[in-house]
Design an enzyme around this catalytic site. Structure first.
Site, short mmCIF file in Angstrom:
data_model
loop_
_atom_site.label_atom_id
_atom_site.label_comp_id
_atom_site.label_asym_id
_atom_site.label_seq_id
_atom_site.Cartn_x
_atom_site.Cartn_y
_atom_site.Cartn_z
N SER A 25 0.88 -1.26 0.06
CA SER A 25 -0.07 -0.16 0.05
C SER A 25 0.86 1.36 -0.01
O SER A 25 2.01 1.03 0.48
CB SER A 25 -0.89 -0.02 1.20
OG SER A 25 -1.61 1.15 1.41
N TYR A 49 -2.13 -0.69 10.93
CA TYR A 49 -2.14 -0.99 9.47
C TYR A 49 -0.85 -0.60 8.78
O TYR A 49 -0.39 -1.48 8.11
CB TYR A 49 -3.28 -0.17 8.66
CG TYR A 49 -3.48 -0.60 7.06
CD1 TYR A 49 -3.88 -1.80 6.88
CD2 TYR A 49 -3.27 0.50 6.20
CE1 TYR A 49 -4.15 -2.15 5.43
CE2 TYR A 49 -3.52 0.04 5.04
CZ TYR A 49 -3.97 -1.27 4.65
OH TYR A 49 -4.34 -1.42 3.17
#
Ligand code: NDP
Length: 249
Positions: A144, A157
């Site tokens: 990501s 995350y």
């Protein structure tokens, strides 16, 4: 003039998290190139439905219901794929969850889930797939932008995605001499189900509003990035691809 892409017809892939979003689009894109693709995730009906759709195209797909945090299930996924289609050419570690919360409010069980799915499962699947990829295969890790940057509410995350990037770069150094190519894909905002699982309602609304405020990427945009990487001639290794919506700051 030499061709810029390889012909992927007949090659074999595994895609985790293939029941929705980026994984489903990637599996479909690989099958559209004539590949045989094993579809792994927990929601079996979604996988069966995608496999049936793929059957109308040039490739083929096999639904293999799998919880990626279960190592025995990952071993069975790889063995089952090799039995059905032959040795692996591409393994896409895409399964992931994004349970955003401020550290002060966070439920440590949610951190554990993210570490288990996003990082530990990816590490184990990478190791398990390696013997099959040596001599010319691709390991594709869906990380990501959050694996390169940080933001409030994303600490847990971020930790998993930075972990994916670090693990994969070290693995690249170990395995490049064995012909294994590694690609870290770093998407920005993509329209998928990912935000639906955010446990904090206020954070969820804010993130959904943020995604809606831009012309977000579609899962197919990321699938095109995966195809670009694996379709390169074998002497070309695309190690990292960051893909944001044009209007994402
Ligand atoms: P989705 O929620 O649509 O897809 C997530 C996939 O992961 C589902 O197929 C889900 O399948 C699977 N999954 C979750 N837990 C498990 C598990 N324990 N075992 C097997 N499969 C599991 O979201 P995206 O398509 O957006 O997410 C795909 C990847 O892309 C993730 O790694 C995410 O972090 C990354 N990403 C997404 C971005 C975005 O904006 N959407 C941006 C940057 C990165 P099932 O529930 O059926 O098991």
């Amino acid at each position: 003039m030499r061709s810029l892409t390889r012909d992927l017809t007949g090659e074999v892939a595994v895609v985790t998290g293939a029941s929705s979003g980026i994984g489903a689009a990637t599996a479909r894109a690989l099958a559209d190139e004539g590949m045989s693709v094993a579809l792994a995730a927990r929601r079996a009906e979604r996988l069966e439905s995608l496999a049936a759709d793929v059957a109308d195209g040039p490739g083929e797909a096999l639904a293999v219901p799998t919880d990626v945090t279960d190592r025995a299930a990952v071993d069975a996924l790889i063995e089952g794929t090799v039995d059905a289609f032959g040795d692996l050419d591409v393994f896409v570690n895409n399964a992931g969850v994004m349970l955003l919360q401020q550290v002060a409010d966070a439920d440590p069980d949610d951190w554990e889930t993210m570490v288990d799915v996003n990082l530990s499962a990816l590490m184990y699947a990478s190791k398990a797939a390696l013997p099959h990829l040596r001599g010319g295969g691709d390991l594709v890790q869906v990380s990501s932008v959050a694996g390169r940057t940080t933001s409030e509410t994303a600490a847990g995350y971020n930790a998993t995605k930075w972990g994916v990037n670090a693990f994969t770069d070290a693995l690249r150094k170990e395995e490049t001499e064995n012909g294994v190519r590694t690609t870290v894909i770093e998407p920005g905002a993509v329209e998928t189900e990912l935000q639906e699982h955010i446990p904090d309602e206020e954070v969820k609304r804010r993130i959904e509003g943020w995604v809606e405020s831009m012309d977000a990427l579609r899962p197919e945009d990321i699938a095109a990035g995966v195809l670009y990487a694996v379709g390169q001639p074998r002497h070309v290794s695309v190690n990292e691809l960051m893909i944001r919506p044009t209007d994402q700051p």
